[in-house]
Design a protein around this motif. Structure first.
Motif: not given
Length: 272
Positions: A112-115, A153-164
């Motif tokens: 369960x990794x943390x993003x 949508x934004x490829x590598x610039x897509x913002x992830x939500x807390x904890x992914x």
């Protein structure tokens, strides 16, 4: 909630000692008669094994057999009590190695990794913020997550939500693998970190990891419940009740007809 916060706030901070060592780490790992437990729960009992630089060790065992404890001890998340055996890397007792130096040379991916609530690019390059996009893409490709990222949508610039929270469990694990590969550590540990991916993706990632490990002579520990994930390792260690039940290659263990073969036959019958 308050009691958990108090436990954290009252914990003694980790401090470096003046005589802590920062040796070059090549990845020769030895556990020598290691005994360890949590409070009254004895987890590891006289555990001994060795991994030479560049080798891959698979670790198999039931819940509570001590698989994750091996990884936690190697990173000094817990220290061995006096007289409880010895863990060395390249002949140096890890208790004498500076924790920050040790952890910068031993990469770990958890089940369960943390993003972070940052972009995909920032998450993968967390340990190397100045990395070029080409290098980030190469690590994402090895982790078999580049195709997924290109669909965002934004490829590598897509913002992830807390904890992914905005990505699936399998994508989260693969992004964490890409992040660890960016660190280029001489020791890599995968603690059941392929559990949320399908069998074909599992195979593709393992092939890419083995190739990278050979190129960099990285020592790799793969902890998993899947025989298919472990079978190409140089050696497989089967743990039972905190001790080594069996040790050998996939072929050796299968021909021995012990617990490893029983698990292998069971998993094959389920997937057949």
């Amino acid at each position: 909630s308050l009691s958990r916060l108090r436990e954290i706030l009252s914990a003694e901070p980790e401090t470096a000692r003046p005589d802590d060592l920062t040796p070059e780490i090549r990845g020769h790992i030895r556990f020598e008669d290691v005994r360890f437990g949590y409070a009254e729960n004895k987890v590891l009992k006289n555990l001994s094994f060795e991994i030479k630089p560049g080798q891959t060790l698979g670790v198999l065992g039931g819940t509570g057999s001590g698989k994750s404890t091996v990884a936690h001890l190697l990173l000094r998340l817990y220290d061995l009590p006096e007289g409880s055996g010895r863990i060395t890397i390249d002949g140096v007792d890890i208790g004498r190695i500076d924790r920050a130096h040790l952890r910068s040379n031993v990469g770990l991916v958890l089940q369960e990794p943390f993003l972070f609530s940052r972009t995909v690019r920032q998450n993968i390059a967390a340990g190397n913020p100045e990395a070029e996009l080409e290098e980030i893409r190469a690590c994402a490709h090895s982790a078999c997550v580049d195709g997924d990222i290109d669909g965002f949508a934004q490829k590598y610039d897509t913002v992830l939500g807390e904890r992914g929270v905005t990505v699936s469990g399998g994508q989260k694990q693969r992004l964490a693998i890409a992040r660890m590969l960016m660190q280029r550590t001489p020791v890599m540990i995968f603690d059941d970190s392929l559990s949320a991916v399908d069998a074909q993706t599992d195979l593709n990632i393992r092939n890419a990891l083995l190739e990278r490990a050979k190129q960099r002579e990285a020592t790799t520990i793969i902890i998993s419940h899947r025989i298919s994930t472990l079978m190409r390792a140089d050696a497989i260690m089967v743990l039972k009740d905190g001790a080594v039940e069996e040790m050998g290659s996939h072929q050796q263990l299968y021909e021995r007809g012990g617990i490893y073969r029983r698990i292998c036959d069971l998993q094959n019958s389920i997937t057949a």
